[in-house]
Design a protein around this motif. Structure first.
Motif, short mmCIF file in Angstrom:
data_model
loop_
_atom_site.label_atom_id
_atom_site.label_comp_id
_atom_site.label_asym_id
_atom_site.label_seq_id
_atom_site.Cartn_x
_atom_site.Cartn_y
_atom_site.Cartn_z
N TRP A 142 103.05 28.21 26.47
CA TRP A 142 103.24 29.59 26.94
C TRP A 142 101.73 30.28 25.73
CZ3 TRP A 142 108.61 31.46 26.85
CH2 TRP A 142 109.39 31.44 28.31
N ILE A 143 101.81 29.50 24.54
CA ILE A 143 101.13 29.72 23.19
C ILE A 143 100.17 29.06 24.25
CG2 ILE A 143 100.24 29.23 21.50
CD1 ILE A 143 103.82 29.53 20.45
N CYS A 144 99.99 28.31 23.51
CA CYS A 144 98.41 26.83 24.08
C CYS A 144 97.63 28.03 25.34
CB CYS A 144 99.22 25.88 24.90
SG CYS A 144 97.38 24.76 24.91
N PHE A 145 98.73 27.90 26.73
CA PHE A 145 98.00 28.62 27.92
C PHE A 145 97.70 30.09 27.68
CE2 PHE A 145 98.59 31.34 31.44
CZ PHE A 145 97.46 30.57 32.58
N GLY A 146 98.51 30.85 26.56
CA GLY A 146 98.16 32.31 27.04
C GLY A 146 96.51 31.87 25.25
N ALA A 147 96.49 31.26 24.75
CA ALA A 147 95.19 31.07 23.94
C ALA A 147 94.24 31.28 23.90
CB ALA A 147 95.83 29.87 22.43
N VAL A 148 94.22 30.29 25.35
CA VAL A 148 93.10 29.73 26.16
C VAL A 148 92.81 30.64 27.31
CG1 VAL A 148 92.60 28.53 27.97
CG2 VAL A 148 93.77 27.16 26.44
N VAL A 149 93.43 31.65 27.32
CA VAL A 149 93.20 32.61 28.67
C VAL A 149 92.58 33.70 27.86
CG1 VAL A 149 94.44 34.40 30.71
CG2 VAL A 149 94.70 31.69 30.70
N ASP A 150 93.61 34.42 26.91
CA ASP A 150 92.64 34.87 25.99
C ASP A 150 91.10 34.80 25.88
OD1 ASP A 150 93.15 37.63 24.42
OD2 ASP A 150 92.90 35.89 22.54
N TRP A 151 91.65 33.47 25.33
CA TRP A 151 89.74 33.02 24.64
C TRP A 151 88.28 33.55 25.99
CZ3 TRP A 151 87.81 27.83 25.76
CH2 TRP A 151 86.80 27.82 25.37
N LEU A 152 89.13 32.39 27.61
CA LEU A 152 88.09 32.62 28.67
C LEU A 152 88.41 34.44 29.00
CD1 LEU A 152 89.83 30.44 30.53
CD2 LEU A 152 87.50 30.08 29.62
N SER A 153 88.91 35.26 28.89
CA SER A 153 89.21 36.19 29.50
C SER A 153 87.82 37.71 28.06
CB SER A 153 90.02 37.30 29.16
OG SER A 153 90.96 37.57 28.11
N GLY A 154 87.63 37.01 26.85
CA GLY A 154 86.78 37.74 25.92
C GLY A 154 85.49 36.88 25.86
N GLY A 155 85.33 35.72 26.92
CA GLY A 155 83.75 36.04 27.37
C GLY A 155 83.31 34.20 26.50
N MET A 156 84.59 33.11 25.51
CA MET A 156 84.66 32.65 24.89
C MET A 156 83.68 32.12 23.58
SD MET A 156 84.41 29.67 28.34
CE MET A 156 84.74 28.39 27.71
N ASN A 157 83.80 33.28 23.21
CA ASN A 157 83.41 34.37 21.64
C ASN A 157 83.81 33.12 20.92
OD1 ASN A 157 81.09 35.40 23.46
ND2 ASN A 157 82.25 37.60 23.66
N ASP A 158 85.32 33.58 20.55
CA ASP A 158 85.56 33.00 18.92
C ASP A 158 85.70 31.85 19.49
OD1 ASP A 158 86.47 35.32 18.79
OD2 ASP A 158 87.66 35.69 20.35
N ASP A 159 85.87 31.04 18.10
CA ASP A 159 86.00 29.88 17.76
C ASP A 159 87.79 30.03 18.30
OD1 ASP A 159 86.26 27.26 17.16
OD2 ASP A 159 85.41 27.28 15.01
N ILE A 160 88.10 28.85 19.77
CA ILE A 160 89.45 28.94 19.35
C ILE A 160 90.13 27.92 19.07
CG2 ILE A 160 88.67 27.58 21.24
CD1 ILE A 160 91.16 29.05 22.74
N GLN A 161 89.38 26.92 18.61
CA GLN A 161 89.86 25.78 17.99
C GLN A 161 89.97 26.19 16.62
OE1 GLN A 161 86.09 23.43 19.35
NE2 GLN A 161 87.84 21.63 20.15
N ALA A 162 89.47 26.93 15.57
CA ALA A 162 90.08 27.12 14.30
C ALA A 162 90.60 28.07 14.33
CB ALA A 162 88.13 27.51 13.86
N ILE A 163 90.96 28.85 15.03
CA ILE A 163 91.54 29.75 15.12
C ILE A 163 93.12 29.01 15.18
CG2 ILE A 163 92.83 31.92 16.69
CD1 ILE A 163 89.75 32.73 16.86
N PHE A 164 93.19 28.19 16.55
CA PHE A 164 94.54 27.86 16.77
C PHE A 164 94.88 26.65 16.07
CE2 PHE A 164 96.98 24.41 20.01
CZ PHE A 164 97.45 25.77 19.95
N HIS A 165 93.05 26.11 14.88
CA HIS A 165 94.37 25.47 13.86
C HIS A 165 94.30 26.02 12.94
CE1 HIS A 165 93.73 21.91 11.07
NE2 HIS A 165 93.30 22.42 10.34
N ARG A 166 94.18 27.49 12.52
CA ARG A 166 94.79 28.22 11.53
C ARG A 166 95.94 28.76 11.20
NH1 ARG A 166 95.88 28.95 7.18
NH2 ARG A 166 96.09 31.59 6.19
N MET A 167 96.36 29.22 12.90
CA MET A 167 97.83 29.38 13.59
C MET A 167 99.08 28.11 13.27
SD MET A 167 99.48 31.58 14.15
CE MET A 167 98.19 33.07 14.71
#
Length: 188
Positions: A142-167
């Protein structure tokens, strides 16, 4: 020859979806781009939606095949978003199209595989109950999928890898604690 034609169709579709939204792509566009006739397209695919579904499912299977082991949740996320990182516009066009559900099924399948692979590897030396392991896999999927969908819905503007690594740095030790509690039979 059939494999070559299928690959040409796939390559043309990926090229075109990187250029414009799915609703603006036709079978005619694909066959003109890859230099085949319409009959050749219909020999391989029933229609455009079935082609899209097959390409997406093949990509999911390829990612799963390339990742028989996963050493971290970050590596798992990287696998789940590999297509999107390589084809940003295509991923957004698919996400915002009528084929979104197929793309989400792809993400769900890949997230499920990489999380289950990682958790099964991590827990291999411990006697964690089957039910607990299933719950943990579900939670992290759920966490992984939710993070990816959130990233896509936000236009892929965030650095998802850095955010996920920090989390994952912030919650370091959480899985070990879950293992400890599961082994000891602790409840809330």
């Amino acid at each position: 020859m059939a494999g070559f034609t299928r690959q040409a169709i796939r390559n043309s579709f990926i090229k075109l979806i990187n250029e414009r939204p799915l609703a603006q792509i036709t079978v005619k566009d694909i066959v003109e781009d890859c230099g085949i006739n319409r009959n050749s397209f219909y020999y391989h695919y029933q229609d455009l939606p079935s082609m899209i579904e097959e390409i997406i499912l093949e990509d999911a299977e390829e990612i799963i095949r390339r990742h028989p082991t996963v050493d971290s949740l970050e590596e798992g996320l990287d696998a789940a978003i590999s297509f999107a990182l390589e084809n940003r516009r295509a991923a957004l066009h698919l996400y915002h199209s009528s084929s979104r559900d197929i793309y989400e099924q792809y993400l769900w399948r890949v997230c499920g595989h990489v999380v289950a692979t990682y958790i099964n590897t991590l827990f291999s030396g411990y006697s964690v109950g089957k039910k607990d392991k299933e719950i943990i896999i579900r939670y992290y999927k759920w966490i992984c999928f939710g993070a990816v969908v959130d990233w896509l819905s936000g236009g892929m503007n965030d650095d998802i890898q850095a955010i996920f690594h920090r989390m994952n740095q912030l919650k370091k030790g959480m899985l070990e604690e879950i293992i400890r509690r599961s082994i000891s039979g602790e409840e809330s």
